[in-house]
Write a protein that holds these residues in place. Structure first.
Motif, PDB file in Angstrom:
ATOM      1  N   VAL A 132       1.621 -36.521 -80.319  1.00  0.00           N
ATOM      2  CA  VAL A 132       2.921 -37.158 -80.360  1.00  0.00           C
ATOM      3  C   VAL A 132       2.763 -38.656 -80.170  1.00  0.00           C
ATOM      4  O   VAL A 132       1.886 -39.119 -79.440  1.00  0.00           O
ATOM      5  N   CYS A 133       3.629 -39.392 -80.835  1.00  0.00           N
ATOM      6  CA  CYS A 133       3.656 -40.847 -80.714  1.00  0.00           C
ATOM      7  C   CYS A 133       4.898 -41.206 -79.898  1.00  0.00           C
ATOM      8  O   CYS A 133       6.020 -40.864 -80.293  1.00  0.00           O
ATOM      9  N   ASP A 134       4.694 -41.863 -78.793  1.00  0.00           N
ATOM     10  CA  ASP A 134       5.767 -42.035 -77.820  1.00  0.00           C
ATOM     11  C   ASP A 134       6.909 -42.919 -78.302  1.00  0.00           C
ATOM     12  O   ASP A 134       8.008 -42.860 -77.755  1.00  0.00           O
ATOM     13  N   GLN A 135       6.672 -43.733 -79.319  1.00  0.00           N
ATOM     14  CA  GLN A 135       7.741 -44.549 -79.884  1.00  0.00           C
ATOM     15  C   GLN A 135       8.150 -44.053 -81.284  1.00  0.00           C
ATOM     16  O   GLN A 135       8.725 -44.807 -82.071  1.00  0.00           O
ATOM     17  N   ASP A 136       7.876 -42.802 -81.581  1.00  0.00           N
ATOM     18  CA  ASP A 136       8.215 -42.211 -82.879  1.00  0.00           C
ATOM     19  C   ASP A 136       9.735 -42.102 -82.997  1.00  0.00           C
ATOM     20  O   ASP A 136      10.374 -41.375 -82.241  1.00  0.00           O
ATOM     21  N   ARG A 137      10.314 -42.821 -83.965  1.00  0.00           N
ATOM     22  CA  ARG A 137      11.750 -42.759 -84.183  1.00  0.00           C
ATOM     23  C   ARG A 137      12.099 -41.893 -85.387  1.00  0.00           C
ATOM     24  O   ARG A 137      13.265 -41.794 -85.772  1.00  0.00           O
ATOM     25  N   THR A 138      11.114 -41.262 -85.997  1.00  0.00           N
ATOM     26  CA  THR A 138      11.350 -40.420 -87.169  1.00  0.00           C
ATOM     27  C   THR A 138      11.349 -38.946 -86.790  1.00  0.00           C
ATOM     28  O   THR A 138      12.344 -38.238 -86.972  1.00  0.00           O
ATOM     29  N   ALA A 139      10.232 -38.437 -86.257  1.00  0.00           N
ATOM     30  CA  ALA A 139      10.156 -37.040 -85.840  1.00  0.00           C
ATOM     31  C   ALA A 139      10.547 -36.853 -84.377  1.00  0.00           C
ATOM     32  O   ALA A 139      10.873 -35.731 -83.971  1.00  0.00           O
ATOM     33  N   LEU A 140      10.486 -37.908 -83.577  1.00  0.00           N
ATOM     34  CA  LEU A 140      10.797 -37.910 -82.145  1.00  0.00           C
ATOM     35  C   LEU A 140       9.756 -37.109 -81.355  1.00  0.00           C
ATOM     36  O   LEU A 140       9.405 -35.982 -81.733  1.00  0.00           O
ATOM     37  N   PRO A 141       9.277 -37.662 -80.257  1.00  0.00           N
ATOM     38  CA  PRO A 141       8.255 -36.955 -79.478  1.00  0.00           C
ATOM     39  C   PRO A 141       8.792 -35.801 -78.634  1.00  0.00           C
ATOM     40  O   PRO A 141       8.094 -34.811 -78.403  1.00  0.00           O
ATOM     41  N   SER A 165       2.311 -35.900 -85.167  1.00  0.00           N
ATOM     42  CA  SER A 165       3.660 -36.440 -85.350  1.00  0.00           C
ATOM     43  C   SER A 165       4.564 -35.398 -85.999  1.00  0.00           C
ATOM     44  O   SER A 165       5.234 -35.665 -87.005  1.00  0.00           O
ATOM     45  N   PRO A 166       4.614 -34.187 -85.437  1.00  0.00           N
ATOM     46  CA  PRO A 166       5.255 -33.089 -86.180  1.00  0.00           C
ATOM     47  C   PRO A 166       6.778 -33.130 -86.128  1.00  0.00           C
ATOM     48  O   PRO A 166       7.382 -33.475 -85.112  1.00  0.00           O
ATOM     49  N   LEU A 167       7.388 -32.744 -87.231  1.00  0.00           N
ATOM     50  CA  LEU A 167       8.821 -32.529 -87.277  1.00  0.00           C
ATOM     51  C   LEU A 167       9.050 -31.048 -86.978  1.00  0.00           C
ATOM     52  O   LEU A 167       8.889 -30.201 -87.858  1.00  0.00           O
ATOM     53  N   VAL A 184      -1.184 -31.503 -75.346  1.00  0.00           N
ATOM     54  CA  VAL A 184      -0.463 -32.608 -75.973  1.00  0.00           C
ATOM     55  C   VAL A 184      -1.270 -33.883 -75.806  1.00  0.00           C
ATOM     56  O   VAL A 184      -1.750 -34.199 -74.711  1.00  0.00           O
ATOM     57  N   LEU A 185      -1.433 -34.612 -76.905  1.00  0.00           N
ATOM     58  CA  LEU A 185      -2.040 -35.939 -76.884  1.00  0.00           C
ATOM     59  C   LEU A 185      -0.942 -36.951 -77.133  1.00  0.00           C
ATOM     60  O   LEU A 185      -0.290 -36.930 -78.185  1.00  0.00           O
ATOM     61  N   HIS A 186      -0.702 -37.839 -76.165  1.00  0.00           N
ATOM     62  CA  HIS A 186       0.286 -38.898 -76.302  1.00  0.00           C
ATOM     63  C   HIS A 186      -0.390 -40.158 -76.826  1.00  0.00           C
ATOM     64  O   HIS A 186      -1.412 -40.598 -76.281  1.00  0.00           O
ATOM     65  N   LEU A 187       0.193 -40.753 -77.850  1.00  0.00           N
ATOM     66  CA  LEU A 187      -0.296 -42.010 -78.404  1.00  0.00           C
ATOM     67  C   LEU A 187       0.809 -43.054 -78.330  1.00  0.00           C
ATOM     68  O   LEU A 187       1.992 -42.733 -78.450  1.00  0.00           O
ATOM     69  N   GLU A 188       0.413 -44.297 -78.141  1.00  0.00           N
ATOM     70  CA  GLU A 188       1.363 -45.398 -78.220  1.00  0.00           C
ATOM     71  C   GLU A 188       1.625 -45.726 -79.687  1.00  0.00           C
ATOM     72  O   GLU A 188       0.705 -45.752 -80.508  1.00  0.00           O
ATOM     73  N   GLY A 189       2.893 -45.957 -80.007  1.00  0.00           N
ATOM     74  CA  GLY A 189       3.222 -46.366 -81.361  1.00  0.00           C
ATOM     75  C   GLY A 189       4.256 -45.474 -82.004  1.00  0.00           C
ATOM     76  O   GLY A 189       4.745 -44.510 -81.411  1.00  0.00           O
ATOM     77  N   GLY A 190       4.603 -45.829 -83.249  1.00  0.00           N
ATOM     78  CA  GLY A 190       5.610 -45.104 -83.994  1.00  0.00           C
ATOM     79  C   GLY A 190       5.029 -43.933 -84.770  1.00  0.00           C
ATOM     80  O   GLY A 190       3.897 -43.504 -84.548  1.00  0.00           O
ATOM     81  N   HIS A 191       5.815 -43.445 -85.724  1.00  0.00           N
ATOM     82  CA  HIS A 191       5.497 -42.206 -86.432  1.00  0.00           C
ATOM     83  C   HIS A 191       4.105 -42.231 -87.066  1.00  0.00           C
ATOM     84  O   HIS A 191       3.404 -41.214 -87.090  1.00  0.00           O
ATOM     85  N   PRO A 207      13.576 -46.701 -88.082  1.00  0.00           N
ATOM     86  CA  PRO A 207      12.852 -47.976 -87.991  1.00  0.00           C
ATOM     87  C   PRO A 207      11.388 -47.910 -88.384  1.00  0.00           C
ATOM     88  O   PRO A 207      10.854 -48.871 -88.950  1.00  0.00           O
ATOM     89  N   ASP A 208      10.708 -46.786 -88.094  1.00  0.00           N
ATOM     90  CA  ASP A 208       9.282 -46.703 -88.422  1.00  0.00           C
ATOM     91  C   ASP A 208       9.007 -46.022 -89.756  1.00  0.00           C
ATOM     92  O   ASP A 208       7.845 -45.874 -90.150  1.00  0.00           O
ATOM     93  N   ALA A 209      10.058 -45.617 -90.472  1.00  0.00           N
ATOM     94  CA  ALA A 209       9.839 -44.947 -91.758  1.00  0.00           C
ATOM     95  C   ALA A 209       9.166 -45.867 -92.767  1.00  0.00           C
ATOM     96  O   ALA A 209       8.386 -45.416 -93.611  1.00  0.00           O
ATOM     97  N   MET A 210       9.459 -47.157 -92.679  1.00  0.00           N
ATOM     98  CA  MET A 210       8.907 -48.098 -93.647  1.00  0.00           C
ATOM     99  C   MET A 210       7.443 -48.442 -93.369  1.00  0.00           C
ATOM    100  O   MET A 210       6.836 -49.206 -94.126  1.00  0.00           O
ATOM    101  N   ASP A 211       6.869 -47.908 -92.302  1.00  0.00           N
ATOM    102  CA  ASP A 211       5.441 -48.110 -92.045  1.00  0.00           C
ATOM    103  C   ASP A 211       4.564 -47.240 -92.934  1.00  0.00           C
ATOM    104  O   ASP A 211       3.338 -47.369 -92.907  1.00  0.00           O
ATOM    105  N   GLY A 212       5.168 -46.337 -93.695  1.00  0.00           N
ATOM    106  CA  GLY A 212       4.390 -45.368 -94.459  1.00  0.00           C
ATOM    107  C   GLY A 212       3.407 -45.989 -95.432  1.00  0.00           C
ATOM    108  O   GLY A 212       2.236 -45.597 -95.481  1.00  0.00           O
ATOM    109  N   ASP A 213       3.856 -46.952 -96.211  1.00  0.00           N
ATOM    110  CA  ASP A 213       2.946 -47.571 -97.182  1.00  0.00           C
ATOM    111  C   ASP A 213       1.794 -48.286 -96.480  1.00  0.00           C
ATOM    112  O   ASP A 213       0.636 -48.190 -96.902  1.00  0.00           O
ATOM    113  N   ARG A 214       2.113 -49.015 -95.427  1.00  0.00           N
ATOM    114  CA  ARG A 214       1.073 -49.738 -94.682  1.00  0.00           C
ATOM    115  C   ARG A 214       0.079 -48.782 -94.052  1.00  0.00           C
ATOM    116  O   ARG A 214      -1.122 -49.072 -93.962  1.00  0.00           O
TER     117      ARG A 214
END
Length: 309
Positions: free
Chosen positions: A242-251, A133-135, A266-273, A192-199
């Motif tokens: 890369v996560c195809d629904q990443d809204r933080t770093a963007l794929p 999930s690189p920036l 490249v490995l594509h994963l489903e989901g956010g950051h 939107p996916d930034a708040m997933d960090g704690d979880r």
């Protein structure tokens, strides 16, 4: 995990960095670091245990000014210093008795996933590099991050960032903001996916000492940080997750950087950051272990060996 690892320190710049060292059995070593203000335990524990079970040594680091590492002022991200910490960690790992200097790999997540492009470009003898999930291009992701903020929150964040930067020049303590927040909050990220960090990183609240703040001045600097531009000089094998629904770093920018690297997949994963820590964890860790082992074998003849399942 405490019986499997030991706390170590190594010099970097004018201070020392703290790290967990997991002794390995196959000669390979994964040096690991997390995203903005994410310390070594929440950043690496989930993956480090699996890498270690597969036979690899692990060196999971805190950057200077964060976690248990030295350095002041605290919670301040300075890109050049963090790149220097990576280099110091590589030099330190090469001297560990369980590590073949030709078997060192890097693993970076989010901001660190961008750092490893630059570090790898300067260290062509690395066995491999994993950027998760690189920036890789602040200029590309900044507009998306700004759109996720309300106008008032954006004004308040940049006002605080300017005050923090000026205060830093005068030797004042940093002005801190949360690393993540909901839309409308004054925080480093409100995607939107930034708040997933704690979880994702601390679901059981095992890391009470993890400080989830960062000096506000990072908001002035991240847009100009473009480590993916070093991809053409990244000669070692590179796995970009890369996560195809990443809204933080963007794929997209990460995929483009991988295209520009001489030896990348490249490995594509489903989901956010944070999907590699959540619903896509098993897929991510299996692919990363296989990648590490494949390139350790190519580089070193795979001395010893661990369970790759």
């Amino acid at each position: 995990m405490s019986r499997q690892r030991e706390k170590v320190r190594f010099a970097s710049g004018d201070t020392t960095c703290a790290a967990w060292h997991y002794p390995g059995t196959n000669g390979g070593c994964a040096i690991m670091a997390g995203g903005t203000a994410v310390t070594k335990e929440p950043a690496s524990d989930l993956f480090a245990r699996r890498f270690h079970d597969a036979g690899f040594a692990v060196l999971a680091i805190d950057y200077r000014r964060f976690g248990e590492s030295g350095g002041a002022p605290r919670q301040v991200v300075r890109f050049d210093d963090q790149l220097a910490d990576w280099q110091a960690a590589i030099d330190f790992a090469a001297g560990l008795p369980d590590v073949d200097p030709g078997g060192i790999s890097l693993w970076g997540f989010s901001l660190s996933g961008g750092h490893v492009f630059r570090v790898a470009a300067d260290n062509p003898r690395l066995a491999s590099v994993i950027a998760q999930s690189p920036l890789v291009d602040g200029r590309a992701v900044a507009p998306n991050a700004l759109r996720s903020m309300t106008p008032l929150a954006l004004l308040r964040l940049f006002g605080r960032a300017v005050a923090d930067a000026l205060g830093g020049l005068l030797g004042r303590p940093p002005l801190l903001v949360p690393t993540a927040g909901v839309r409308g909050a004054v925080a480093s990220l409100t995607t939107p996916d930034a708040m997933d960090g704690d979880r994702a990183l601390d679901p059981d609240h095992r890391y009470p000492d993890w400080d989830r703040t960062v000096a506000a001045r990072i908001a002035l600097r991240i847009g100009g940080y473009r480590p993916g531009l070093h991809a053409p000089r990244t000669r070692c094998p590179l796995l970009v997750v890369v996560c195809d629904q990443d809204r933080t770093a963007l794929p997209g920018p990460a995929v483009e950087a991988a295209r520009n690297a001489p030896d990348a997949e490249v490995l594509h994963l489903e989901g956010g950051h944070y999907a590699p820590f959540l619903e896509a964890h098993e897929e991510a860790v299996a692919a990363e272990i296989a990648f590490l082992y494949k390139h350790l074998a190519r580089t070193n003849g795979a001395p010893g060996g661990g369970d790759l399942t």
